[in-house]
Structure formats: C-alpha cells, structure tokens
Design an enzyme around this catalytic site. Structure first.
Site, PDB file in Angstrom:
ATOM      1  N   GLU A  89      -6.374  -7.852  -2.105  1.00  0.00           N
ATOM      2  CA  GLU A  89      -6.814  -8.412  -0.829  1.00  0.00           C
ATOM      3  C   GLU A  89      -8.025  -7.664  -0.293  1.00  0.00           C
ATOM      4  OE1 GLU A  89      -3.471  -8.587   1.879  1.00  0.00           O
ATOM      5  OE2 GLU A  89      -2.151  -9.068   0.209  1.00  0.00           O
ATOM      6  N   CYS A 113       5.403   4.053   1.252  1.00  0.00           N
ATOM      7  CA  CYS A 113       5.608   4.169   2.704  1.00  0.00           C
ATOM      8  C   CYS A 113       6.542   3.037   3.146  1.00  0.00           C
ATOM      9  CB  CYS A 113       4.277   4.070   3.446  1.00  0.00           C
ATOM     10  SG  CYS A 113       3.122   5.371   3.000  1.00  0.00           S
ATOM     11  N   GLY A 156      -3.422  -0.010  -1.848  1.00  0.00           N
ATOM     12  CA  GLY A 156      -3.617   1.146  -2.713  1.00  0.00           C
ATOM     13  C   GLY A 156      -3.882   2.436  -1.972  1.00  0.00           C
ATOM     14  N   SER A 211      -3.394   8.963   7.350  1.00  0.00           N
ATOM     15  CA  SER A 211      -2.269   8.183   7.866  1.00  0.00           C
ATOM     16  C   SER A 211      -1.145   9.153   8.195  1.00  0.00           C
ATOM     17  CB  SER A 211      -1.808   7.175   6.805  1.00  0.00           C
ATOM     18  OG  SER A 211      -2.817   6.217   6.606  1.00  0.00           O
ATOM     19  N   CYS A 330      -1.745  -4.922   5.222  1.00  0.00           N
ATOM     20  CA  CYS A 330      -1.970  -4.734   3.785  1.00  0.00           C
ATOM     21  C   CYS A 330      -0.859  -5.341   2.959  1.00  0.00           C
ATOM     22  CB  CYS A 330      -1.987  -3.258   3.411  1.00  0.00           C
ATOM     23  SG  CYS A 330      -2.932  -2.252   4.476  1.00  0.00           S
TER      24      CYS A 330
HETATM   25  N1  SAH Z   1      -3.050   4.382   1.263  1.00  0.00           N
HETATM   26  C1  SAH Z   1      -4.030   4.615   2.295  1.00  0.00           C
HETATM   27  C2  SAH Z   1      -4.844   3.402   2.667  1.00  0.00           C
HETATM   28  C3  SAH Z   1      -4.170   2.065   2.751  1.00  0.00           C
HETATM   29  S1  SAH Z   1      -3.162   1.722   4.140  1.00  0.00           S
HETATM   30  C4  SAH Z   1      -3.357   5.221   3.498  1.00  0.00           C
HETATM   31  O1  SAH Z   1      -2.155   5.391   3.492  1.00  0.00           O
HETATM   32  O2  SAH Z   1      -4.053   5.595   4.437  1.00  0.00           O
HETATM   33  C5  SAH Z   1      -4.252   1.643   5.508  1.00  0.00           C
HETATM   34  C6  SAH Z   1      -3.548   1.876   6.841  1.00  0.00           C
HETATM   35  O3  SAH Z   1      -2.746   0.751   7.229  1.00  0.00           O
HETATM   36  C7  SAH Z   1      -2.603   3.059   6.781  1.00  0.00           C
HETATM   37  O4  SAH Z   1      -2.734   3.870   7.919  1.00  0.00           O
HETATM   38  C8  SAH Z   1      -1.251   2.365   6.726  1.00  0.00           C
HETATM   39  O5  SAH Z   1      -0.250   3.228   7.100  1.00  0.00           O
HETATM   40  C9  SAH Z   1      -1.484   1.176   7.648  1.00  0.00           C
HETATM   41  N2  SAH Z   1      -0.477   0.096   7.536  1.00  0.00           N
HETATM   42  C10 SAH Z   1       0.274  -0.235   6.478  1.00  0.00           C
HETATM   43  N3  SAH Z   1       1.104  -1.258   6.774  1.00  0.00           N
HETATM   44  C11 SAH Z   1       0.861  -1.583   8.070  1.00  0.00           C
HETATM   45  C12 SAH Z   1       1.404  -2.567   8.948  1.00  0.00           C
HETATM   46  N4  SAH Z   1       2.344  -3.416   8.566  1.00  0.00           N
HETATM   47  N5  SAH Z   1       0.918  -2.599  10.199  1.00  0.00           N
HETATM   48  C13 SAH Z   1      -0.062  -1.756  10.608  1.00  0.00           C
HETATM   49  N6  SAH Z   1      -0.613  -0.837   9.818  1.00  0.00           N
HETATM   50  C14 SAH Z   1      -0.154  -0.731   8.555  1.00  0.00           C
END
Ligand code: SAH
Length: 341
Positions: A89, A113, A156, A211, A330
C-alpha cells in the site's frame, strides 16, 4: 537483472566506469529517469544505440501496477501490485504544506505490534530500493503532481530492511534525481536499537520518528513485541545519544488506545520519560480495524492527554485523521482486498 531504479547515483557511475565508459553517463540516465521520466532505454536519445542496448540487457525499468485506488477529501490510498504478485500500500496525504507520500518498505511485517493491521501478514520479503522509488514515480504520474514529503510509515519496518531503505533515501535525495530534500524524508521505526545506532553514525540528515506508544516497559511490552528485545531502558539512551550527535529533533509517535495507554497517569509518565529531550510527541488517534479489539480514545480523552503533556512542557501535536473513512491504517486495504476475493 538489476533494477535501474534501485541504483544510487554512485552505483551507476561505478557501473559506467567498470564497462569502460564515462561516469557522466550516470547523470544522463538519472536525467532521463527522474527529470524527463521516460520508461524505456530507447527514449534516452543522447545515449548511443549500442550502449542503450547494453543497458537494456543488464537493467530492468520496473513498474508497479495500481490494483485499487480510494480517493478521499485529502487522502488517496493505493493498493499496488509488485511484479511477483505481492501487494503493498501507499497513501498520499494532501497537507497545506505539501503532498506527503507514505511508502511501504516490506511485504508484510514481523514486528507483531498488537494494534497494527500490517503485522497480521508476516513478512513475505523486503521491498527492493527500486520498488520503493517506483511507488513515488507511479503515484506522481497517476495524479500529475509532485510529492514533496516522504514518510516511511507504510507496511513494514524500515530498519528491518536497512540497506535497501538507506539506498532508497540516497536515490530520491540525489540532486540529479527526484531531489527530495533530506529534511522532507522521515523514517519511522518501532525501535530496533542496533539499526538506530548505525543510522546515527551514517550522517544522513533525514528525520527519525520512533513509534513509542507507551511510557513504560510493562505496558510497551504488552502491546509491542519489539520491546521484549529492545526495552525502553536501551532505546531511550540511544535516542538521547542520537539527538546529541546529530543535533536533530526526534518525533515520538504515540497512538491513543482507549483504556490502554491514554490515562493521565500515562501522560505524566510519558512527560517524565521525555523530559529534557529535543523531541516532540505526535499523538495519533487510533484507526480502528475490524480484526483487532482496540478502540480509539474519545476526543475528550485525547484532548486531556494533550493538555497534560502541554502543561508538562512537552512539545505535542495531534495527528490529523487522514483516511479513516478509506481504511488508511497500514495494512487495512490489503487485508480487505484479500478477504473480498
Ligand atoms: N514499522 C514502522 C513504520 C510503519 S507503522 C514503525 O513502527 O514506526 C507507521 C505508524 O503507524 C507507526 O507509528 C504505527 O504504530 C502506526 N499505526 C499502525 N497501525 C495503526 C492504526 N491502526 N492506527 C493508527 N496508527 C497506526
């Protein structure tokens, strides 16, 4: 075959030297690819036919395919297909300061996560640098606009694909190429400590976002598997060192999950953890997904959390909610697509 979009400028110069040609050819090729945006070697008319044929034999100019596109008011979300059929995406967000593209760095993700949709598909493979560059080129071409900011916040973990991501940054940052300013590029990581150390010594001027999502190890380990490998006791000192060495401000992302990490005690603990650091906190309203139990904090609680950090003199912003109507969290688009089949 090598991917042409995955070649840094220096790699391409080296290639021309190795085949006994002139290294300035690299500039010509970059010019055709990134300024004139041609998609075949035959269009590179200032390069003689013989050399064009050789390039064609050794390099592929790959492209991605748009599978679906969802257009919201200020967000456009793409589901893209790679040449091997895998799906990723990319999300374009239209800000008043520019057009920001959220780029994916892997097919799936192994970080696990608990709140994140992307990790429901385990990592299939890393994206190549070329596949990351192609996301930018494709979407600029599709919309006829220029992307001004890149955030590595798609599917990713960028630091689990370190080398390709670093090359990607070099390629898009190069003045002879797309020429995106390093301060307009942000890498977001869940906190892979050894890679943060490597990055810190690399001297790249791109932004770093962490994060964080919890103010203490007990809670962070509950919601983020990575914290069991690299706890806050390791992560925070490294970030402090990064700030000292690079003199740059770090962003901490903090998703607000209802009754999990959104209490005022959490806010105070967070303020204590970050006190004195050159950083700011970006509060992210959780984007709910049908597969995961977490709920989004109420607007009222988000404001209370925000006010508490402000009162504690921590720089804080609340992320605008892009695309919750178009499943922009994501990994959501991919998993919806797979289920719809
Ligand atoms: N792996 C990297 C980058 C991808 S995630 C990281 O962890 O930073 C990018 C951001 O989106 C991260 O801060 C992640 O925790 C957040 N994220 C993931 N799922 C989400 C959701 N459902 N709602 C809001 N933010 C989300």
């Amino acid at each position: 075959m090598k991917e042409i979009y995955g070649q840094t400028f220096e790699m391409l110069e080296q290639y021309f030297i190795e085949i006994g040609d002139k290294k300035f050819k690299a500039k010509q090729v970059y010019d055709w690819l990134y300024k004139k945006r041609v998609t075949s070697f035959d269009e590179m008319t200032n390069i003689k036919k013989e050399l064009r044929d050789q390039l064609q034999k050794e390099f592929v100019i790959n492209s991605l395919k748009i599978l679906t596109k969802q257009v919201g008011e200020d967000v456009i979300k793409y589901l893209l297909e790679l040449n091997d059929g895998n799906k990723i995406e990319a999300v374009l967000m239209l800000h008043d300061y520019g057009n920001s593209l959220c780029v994916s760095s892997q097919v799936g993700c192994n970080m696990g996560c608990s709140f994140c949709e992307s990790g429901r598909l385990k990592k299939v493979r890393n994206l190549t640098s070329a596949e990351m560059v192609s996301q930018i080129l494709l979407i600029e071409q599709d919309l006829g606009l220029r992307i001004t900011h890149i955030v590595l916040m798609g599917i990713g973990e960028p630091f689990d694909n370190y080398e390709n991501v670093m090359n990607f940054v070099d390629i898009i940052n190069h003045p002879n190429g797309i020429a995106l300013g390093s301060r307009h590029i942000t890498i977001s990581t869940c906190g892979i400590v050894p890679k943060i150390k490597g990055f810190m010594n690399h001297g790249k001027q791109v932004n770093l976002a962490i994060s964080l999502h919890a103010p203490n190890d007990t809670l962070r380990s509950q919601i983020m598997k990575i914290n069991k490998a690299y706890s806050l006791k390791e992560l925070i000192p490294v970030i402090k060192e990064y700030i000292r060495k690079t003199n740059r401000r770090v962003t901490f992302e903090y998703i607000l999950l209802k009754n999990v990490n959104d209490s005022l005690e959490c806010a105070k603990e967070l303020a204590m953890l970050l006190r004195g650091m050159n950083c700011y906190v970006n509060l992210i309203p959780y984007n709910e997904t049908s597969h995961i139990e977490y709920k989004k904090s109420s607007q009222e609680q988000i404001m209370k959390f925000y006010d508490c950090l402000k009162k504690e003199k921590i720089a804080v912003t609340i992320r605008r909610e892009f695309g919750s109507k178009v499943s922009a969290a994501c990994g959501q688009l991919r998993s919806n697509y797979e289920e719809g089949k």
